[in-house]
Design a protein around this motif. Structure first.
Motif, mmCIF file in Angstrom:
data_model
loop_
_atom_site.group_PDB
_atom_site.id
_atom_site.type_symbol
_atom_site.label_atom_id
_atom_site.label_comp_id
_atom_site.label_asym_id
_atom_site.label_seq_id
_atom_site.Cartn_x
_atom_site.Cartn_y
_atom_site.Cartn_z
ATOM 1 N N ASN A 42 0.775 -1.289 0.000
ATOM 2 C CA ASN A 42 -0.017 0.115 0.009
ATOM 3 C C ASN A 42 0.765 1.258 0.007
ATOM 4 N N GLY A 43 1.902 1.122 -0.774
ATOM 5 C CA GLY A 43 2.899 2.482 -0.845
ATOM 6 C C GLY A 43 3.725 2.490 0.230
ATOM 7 N N GLN A 44 3.842 1.539 1.191
ATOM 8 C CA GLN A 44 4.503 1.835 2.462
ATOM 9 C C GLN A 44 5.561 0.697 2.438
ATOM 10 N N THR A 45 6.805 1.135 2.934
ATOM 11 C CA THR A 45 7.998 0.076 2.829
ATOM 12 C C THR A 45 7.680 -0.700 4.375
ATOM 13 N N VAL A 46 7.280 -1.949 4.268
ATOM 14 C CA VAL A 46 7.069 -2.628 5.490
ATOM 15 C C VAL A 46 8.132 -3.346 6.056
ATOM 16 N N LEU A 47 9.245 -3.729 5.189
ATOM 17 C CA LEU A 47 10.635 -4.266 5.676
ATOM 18 C C LEU A 47 11.658 -3.701 4.688
ATOM 19 N N ASP A 48 12.854 -3.631 5.401
ATOM 20 C CA ASP A 48 14.079 -3.419 4.905
ATOM 21 C C ASP A 48 15.105 -3.886 5.572
ATOM 22 N N THR A 49 15.764 -4.645 4.715
ATOM 23 C CA THR A 49 16.833 -5.428 5.811
ATOM 24 C C THR A 49 18.032 -6.033 4.725
ATOM 25 N N ASP A 50 19.385 -6.085 5.528
ATOM 26 C CA ASP A 50 20.300 -6.698 4.505
ATOM 27 C C ASP A 50 20.559 -7.988 5.480
ATOM 28 N N ARG A 51 19.793 -8.527 6.195
ATOM 29 C CA ARG A 51 19.995 -9.782 7.221
ATOM 30 C C ARG A 51 18.951 -10.808 6.829
ATOM 31 N N ALA A 52 18.410 -10.719 5.647
ATOM 32 C CA ALA A 52 17.489 -11.790 5.213
ATOM 33 C C ALA A 52 18.241 -13.363 5.058
ATOM 34 N N VAL A 53 17.649 -14.268 5.105
ATOM 35 C CA VAL A 53 17.890 -15.473 5.004
ATOM 36 C C VAL A 53 17.051 -16.430 3.709
ATOM 37 N N TYR A 54 18.028 -17.041 3.105
ATOM 38 C CA TYR A 54 17.295 -17.957 2.190
ATOM 39 C C TYR A 54 16.962 -19.148 2.849
ATOM 40 N N LEU A 55 15.986 -20.026 2.785
ATOM 41 C CA LEU A 55 15.346 -21.173 3.146
ATOM 42 C C LEU A 55 14.776 -21.707 2.089
ATOM 43 N N TRP A 56 15.326 -23.034 1.731
ATOM 44 C CA TRP A 56 14.648 -23.738 0.670
ATOM 45 C C TRP A 56 13.715 -24.774 1.151
ATOM 46 N N GLU A 57 12.229 -24.139 0.984
ATOM 47 C CA GLU A 57 11.291 -25.041 1.293
ATOM 48 C C GLU A 57 10.918 -26.242 0.596
ATOM 49 N N TRP A 58 11.479 -26.042 -0.360
ATOM 50 C CA TRP A 58 11.643 -27.198 -1.457
ATOM 51 C C TRP A 58 12.932 -26.878 -2.310
ATOM 52 N N SER A 59 13.392 -27.870 -3.070
ATOM 53 C CA SER A 59 14.750 -27.782 -3.938
ATOM 54 C C SER A 59 14.762 -26.736 -4.842
ATOM 55 N N ASN A 60 13.591 -26.384 -5.497
ATOM 56 C CA ASN A 60 13.684 -25.493 -6.631
ATOM 57 C C ASN A 60 14.231 -24.090 -6.534
ATOM 58 N N TYR A 61 13.843 -23.639 -5.518
ATOM 59 C CA TYR A 61 14.107 -22.260 -5.039
ATOM 60 C C TYR A 61 13.644 -21.828 -3.734
ATOM 61 N N PRO A 62 14.460 -20.860 -3.129
ATOM 62 C CA PRO A 62 14.228 -20.579 -1.698
ATOM 63 C C PRO A 62 13.093 -19.583 -1.603
ATOM 64 N N GLN A 63 12.667 -19.348 -0.212
ATOM 65 C CA GLN A 63 11.956 -18.421 0.253
ATOM 66 C C GLN A 63 12.941 -17.369 1.094
ATOM 67 N N TYR A 64 12.482 -16.221 1.355
ATOM 68 C CA TYR A 64 13.131 -15.158 2.013
ATOM 69 C C TYR A 64 12.669 -15.554 3.551
ATOM 70 N N TYR A 65 13.493 -15.411 4.377
ATOM 71 C CA TYR A 65 13.238 -15.504 5.811
ATOM 72 C C TYR A 65 13.546 -14.049 6.597
ATOM 73 N N ILE A 66 12.770 -13.353 7.041
ATOM 74 C CA ILE A 66 13.410 -11.936 7.632
ATOM 75 C C ILE A 66 13.393 -11.847 8.909
ATOM 76 N N PRO A 67 14.423 -11.094 9.638
ATOM 77 C CA PRO A 67 14.409 -11.040 10.880
ATOM 78 C C PRO A 67 13.324 -10.135 11.495
ATOM 79 N N VAL A 68 12.583 -10.433 12.317
ATOM 80 C CA VAL A 68 11.357 -10.006 12.756
ATOM 81 C C VAL A 68 11.773 -8.477 13.162
ATOM 82 N N SER A 69 12.887 -8.041 13.842
ATOM 83 C CA SER A 69 13.055 -6.818 14.058
ATOM 84 C C SER A 69 13.329 -5.805 12.884
#
Length: 274
Positions: A42-69
């Motif tokens: 909605n036009g608002q930056t809700v997260l901004d991080t340089d500490r994200a983590v890739y986690l492969w929930e399945w082998s083809n591609y990962p998802q971003y996992y974001i520090p809640v802080s």
């Protein structure tokens, strides 16, 4: 001679799994994301991080996992509900940006989770209006760091046919090599017999190429084959050589490359198709 020696184990894997080159990450494998990740709702930056983590929930591609802080505290709504999931216990949250609400779209993992997951948030991709790696938008899902996509100009002639009817012929195609997928052949619109192409309203997005500009079905006689060709007017920076060119699904047409007919591949787009 190249001196290459065949690897029977690798060959067996490739035969069993056509996407084997892309499947080199293990399920639940975690790695740091070296890129700045941002998300806009909605036009608002809700997260901004340089500490994200890739986690492969399945082998083809990962998802971003974001520090809640690194998620804006004013947009994260605790729904006071815990869920026992395959990777551990997560506390469910929603997102709120102005008058837009995305209930149940965030899961924040607790200490009772896989090692390294405590304090990380998994956000539903479609709950966000736009995701960014650095300053470039990312579509559909995070890009797999182990996937490579190259667009290379070629002088190998390409001919595309369907039911014995020539649809396109080019002496200067652009070949797109994408890990885990068959080579795609992009040709100039002037090299396509547009009389057989019927524009459709279909639009697709690709994390590596961007958003398609148009799709076409193919009409041969009285038969219409849905959505067999597409084009990108404004592809991502890495795929600029394909801008304005047209490609066909190899799975559904007959392609001759350098005078040699190619087999129709089987992919997740058309499982079992020949």
């Amino acid at each position: 001679m190249s001196g290459h020696q065949p690897d029977p184990v690798l060959d067996e894997k490739r035969q069993a799994m056509p996407n084997y080159p892309a499947m080199i990450a293990r399920t639940n494998q975690m790695e740091p994301v070296p890129r700045r990740i941002r998300a806009v709702l909605n036009g608002q930056t809700v997260l901004d991080t340089d500490r994200a983590v890739y986690l492969w929930e399945w082998s083809n591609y990962p998802q971003y996992y974001i520090p809640v802080s690194d998620i804006g505290p004013d947009v994260l709504i605790d729904e006071n509900r815990e869920q026992k999931l395959s990777r551990g216990t997560a506390r469910r949250h929603g997102l709120r940006a102005g008058d837009v609400n995305r209930p149940g779209s965030v899961r924040v993992y607790t200490e009772d989770s896989l090692p390294g997951m405590a304090g990380l948030a998994r956000i539903d991709w479609d709950a966000i209006d736009a995701w960014y790696e650095e300053d470039e938008r990312v579509y559909v899902h995070p890009r797999n760091p182990y996937v490579r996509v190259d667009a290379l100009r070629s002088t190998r002639p390409v001919r595309v046919e369907l039911d014995g009817v020539a649809l396109a012929e080019s002496a200067s195609p652009v070949l797109v090599f994408e890990t885990g997928l068959p080579t795609r052949y992009y040709v100039n619109p002037t090299e396509v017999d547009l009389i057989h192409l019927v524009p459709t309203a279909t639009e697709t997005e690709c994390p590596y190429k961007g958003t398609t500009s148009r799709y076409w079905s193919v009409r041969i006689g009285d038969t219409v084959h849905d959505d067999l060709a597409w084009s990108y007017d404004f592809p991502t920076r890495q795929l600029l050589p394909i801008a304005g060119l047209i490609a066909f699904y190899n799975e559904k047409v007959d392609i001759t490359l350098g005078g040699h007919p190619l087999d129709r591949p089987v992919t997740h787009f058309f499982p079992g198709s020949h």
